[in-house]
Design a protein around this motif. Sequence first.
Motif, PDB file in Angstrom:
ATOM      1  N   LYS A 177       0.833  -1.208   0.000  1.00  0.00           N
ATOM      2  CA  LYS A 177       0.000   0.000   0.000  1.00  0.00           C
ATOM      3  C   LYS A 177       0.866   1.255   0.000  1.00  0.00           C
ATOM      4  N   LYS A 178       1.937   1.244   0.801  1.00  0.00           N
ATOM      5  CA  LYS A 178       2.825   2.401   0.859  1.00  0.00           C
ATOM      6  C   LYS A 178       3.599   2.570  -0.449  1.00  0.00           C
ATOM      7  N   ILE A 179       4.065   1.468  -1.011  1.00  0.00           N
ATOM      8  CA  ILE A 179       4.764   1.525  -2.290  1.00  0.00           C
ATOM      9  C   ILE A 179       3.835   2.058  -3.379  1.00  0.00           C
ATOM     10  N   HIS A 180       2.591   1.621  -3.354  1.00  0.00           N
ATOM     11  CA  HIS A 180       1.632   2.095  -4.369  1.00  0.00           C
ATOM     12  C   HIS A 180       1.371   3.589  -4.219  1.00  0.00           C
ATOM     13  N   ALA A 181       1.314   4.074  -2.980  1.00  0.00           N
ATOM     14  CA  ALA A 181       1.110   5.508  -2.757  1.00  0.00           C
ATOM     15  C   ALA A 181       2.253   6.311  -3.370  1.00  0.00           C
ATOM     16  N   LEU A 182       3.466   5.798  -3.242  1.00  0.00           N
ATOM     17  CA  LEU A 182       4.619   6.479  -3.839  1.00  0.00           C
ATOM     18  C   LEU A 182       4.569   6.394  -5.358  1.00  0.00           C
ATOM     19  N   TRP A 183       4.189   5.226  -5.863  1.00  0.00           N
ATOM     20  CA  TRP A 183       4.063   5.079  -7.319  1.00  0.00           C
ATOM     21  C   TRP A 183       3.058   6.095  -7.873  1.00  0.00           C
ATOM     22  N   PHE A 184       1.929   6.224  -7.206  1.00  0.00           N
ATOM     23  CA  PHE A 184       0.897   7.150  -7.683  1.00  0.00           C
ATOM     24  C   PHE A 184       1.420   8.586  -7.691  1.00  0.00           C
ATOM     25  N   ALA A 185       2.175   8.950  -6.665  1.00  0.00           N
ATOM     26  CA  ALA A 185       2.692  10.312  -6.582  1.00  0.00           C
ATOM     27  C   ALA A 185       3.619  10.635  -7.744  1.00  0.00           C
ATOM     28  N   VAL A 224       9.376  -7.476   7.857  1.00  0.00           N
ATOM     29  CA  VAL A 224       9.216  -8.450   6.776  1.00  0.00           C
ATOM     30  C   VAL A 224      10.233  -9.571   6.989  1.00  0.00           C
ATOM     31  N   LEU A 225       9.763 -10.782   7.153  1.00  0.00           N
ATOM     32  CA  LEU A 225      10.647 -11.894   7.488  1.00  0.00           C
ATOM     33  C   LEU A 225      11.352 -12.476   6.276  1.00  0.00           C
ATOM     34  N   SER A 226      10.763 -12.352   5.107  1.00  0.00           N
ATOM     35  CA  SER A 226      11.389 -12.859   3.896  1.00  0.00           C
ATOM     36  C   SER A 226      12.518 -11.914   3.476  1.00  0.00           C
ATOM     37  N   GLU A 227      13.734 -12.408   3.486  1.00  0.00           N
ATOM     38  CA  GLU A 227      14.863 -11.568   3.094  1.00  0.00           C
ATOM     39  C   GLU A 227      14.735 -11.103   1.649  1.00  0.00           C
ATOM     40  N   GLU A 228      14.225 -11.984   0.795  1.00  0.00           N
ATOM     41  CA  GLU A 228      14.048 -11.629  -0.614  1.00  0.00           C
ATOM     42  C   GLU A 228      13.066 -10.470  -0.769  1.00  0.00           C
ATOM     43  N   LYS A 229      11.929 -10.561  -0.071  1.00  0.00           N
ATOM     44  CA  LYS A 229      10.945  -9.479  -0.149  1.00  0.00           C
ATOM     45  C   LYS A 229      11.491  -8.201   0.475  1.00  0.00           C
ATOM     46  N   GLN A 230      12.250  -8.344   1.549  1.00  0.00           N
ATOM     47  CA  GLN A 230      12.820  -7.178   2.216  1.00  0.00           C
ATOM     48  C   GLN A 230      13.752  -6.418   1.274  1.00  0.00           C
ATOM     49  N   VAL A 231      14.558  -7.166   0.539  1.00  0.00           N
ATOM     50  CA  VAL A 231      15.479  -6.557  -0.423  1.00  0.00           C
ATOM     51  C   VAL A 231      14.697  -5.877  -1.548  1.00  0.00           C
ATOM     52  N   GLU A 232      13.641  -6.525  -2.013  1.00  0.00           N
ATOM     53  CA  GLU A 232      12.816  -5.945  -3.082  1.00  0.00           C
ATOM     54  C   GLU A 232      12.180  -4.635  -2.626  1.00  0.00           C
ATOM     55  N   TYR A 233      11.637  -4.640  -1.422  1.00  0.00           N
ATOM     56  CA  TYR A 233      11.002  -3.428  -0.908  1.00  0.00           C
ATOM     57  C   TYR A 233      12.025  -2.300  -0.739  1.00  0.00           C
ATOM     58  N   GLU A 234      13.196  -2.631  -0.208  1.00  0.00           N
ATOM     59  CA  GLU A 234      14.216  -1.601   0.010  1.00  0.00           C
ATOM     60  C   GLU A 234      14.671  -1.001  -1.319  1.00  0.00           C
ATOM     61  N   ALA A 235      14.753  -1.834  -2.353  1.00  0.00           N
ATOM     62  CA  ALA A 235      15.147  -1.330  -3.674  1.00  0.00           C
ATOM     63  C   ALA A 235      14.115  -0.329  -4.182  1.00  0.00           C
ATOM     64  N   GLU A 236      12.844  -0.628  -3.994  1.00  0.00           N
ATOM     65  CA  GLU A 236      11.790   0.291  -4.434  1.00  0.00           C
ATOM     66  C   GLU A 236      11.803   1.572  -3.611  1.00  0.00           C
ATOM     67  N   MET A 238       9.904   6.806   5.254  1.00  0.00           N
ATOM     68  CA  MET A 238      10.446   6.496   6.577  1.00  0.00           C
ATOM     69  C   MET A 238       9.620   5.408   7.255  1.00  0.00           C
ATOM     70  N   GLU A 239       8.306   5.525   7.190  1.00  0.00           N
ATOM     71  CA  GLU A 239       7.431   4.530   7.801  1.00  0.00           C
ATOM     72  C   GLU A 239       7.601   3.168   7.130  1.00  0.00           C
ATOM     73  N   ALA A 240       7.716   3.176   5.813  1.00  0.00           N
ATOM     74  CA  ALA A 240       7.861   1.921   5.079  1.00  0.00           C
ATOM     75  C   ALA A 240       9.176   1.238   5.413  1.00  0.00           C
ATOM     76  N   ARG A 241      10.225   2.014   5.562  1.00  0.00           N
ATOM     77  CA  ARG A 241      11.530   1.417   5.912  1.00  0.00           C
ATOM     78  C   ARG A 241      11.486   0.798   7.310  1.00  0.00           C
ATOM     79  N   GLN A 242      10.789   1.453   8.199  1.00  0.00           N
ATOM     80  CA  GLN A 242      10.650   0.894   9.542  1.00  0.00           C
ATOM     81  C   GLN A 242       9.811  -0.385   9.497  1.00  0.00           C
ATOM     82  N   LEU A 243       8.729  -0.339   8.743  1.00  0.00           N
ATOM     83  CA  LEU A 243       7.862  -1.509   8.617  1.00  0.00           C
ATOM     84  C   LEU A 243       8.582  -2.661   7.934  1.00  0.00           C
ATOM     85  N   ASN A 244       9.463  -2.335   6.999  1.00  0.00           N
ATOM     86  CA  ASN A 244      10.180  -3.363   6.254  1.00  0.00           C
ATOM     87  C   ASN A 244      11.045  -4.232   7.161  1.00  0.00           C
TER      88      ASN A 244
END
Length: 222
Positions: A127-135, A165-177, A156-162
């Motif tokens: 949801k947070k990534i999509h909000a940034l995409w829309f902006a 995330v227990l999946s290292e693969e997903k964590q890396v994907e989110y951080e890249a975005e 900042m909130e998304a990085r804290q929430l990340n």
Amino acid sequence: MQELLNDPYMNNYPEFRTFCELKSLGLRKQALAAMTPFLKTVETWSFEQRQEFVSWLYTHDESSERSDSYNVFVHSLVTNVLRPTLIEWKQRFPNDPRPHRWLQEYEQAFALGGVTEQIAVQALMDKKIHALWFAFHHINEDLYLGEVDEDRGIIMEARQLNESVLSEEKQVEYEAELSYYSDLLADWVTYTQTESKDESFLDWCERNERNYPFTESYYYEE
């Protein structure tokens, strides 16, 4: 749908099985008509029986293809069985995150379940990534649809929430975005502070060797 039909637990719900079988054959009208006797049966169930059915169906859905959700979660089932049961479930067991998750109340599910609520965590991240995409999705036209301070806060909130995330693969994907949008936001702020108003943001990025997907040039041969 076939996985649901093959689930041995389906034998407990013969009328629901009929609905699913007809739906899997593409017989939509017949399937919706077959839902009626099942709804009548559910009216005679106790809360515990409804809770058991709802829990089974949503748990199966979380491990199945999204197309199954579209086929199974029809309006009459949701409004007459699933949603009322989940709302009652929340009232009876206020510390259980599952009904919140299945009602897509992800913030509350995460608040109650913490890192065990990975579906809720990733849904909130998305949801947070999509909000940034829309902006930024029209930024190549010099059109920024967000608010700088608000988007900084989202990052900042998304990085804290990340961190939850227990999946290292997903964590890396989110951080890249998040890094992508963080850099893009910083560059946009710098661009808006430049003295020249004749240069587009796309040209500014190219001149400053800021490589984003929208700055790439494509050439087509006829």
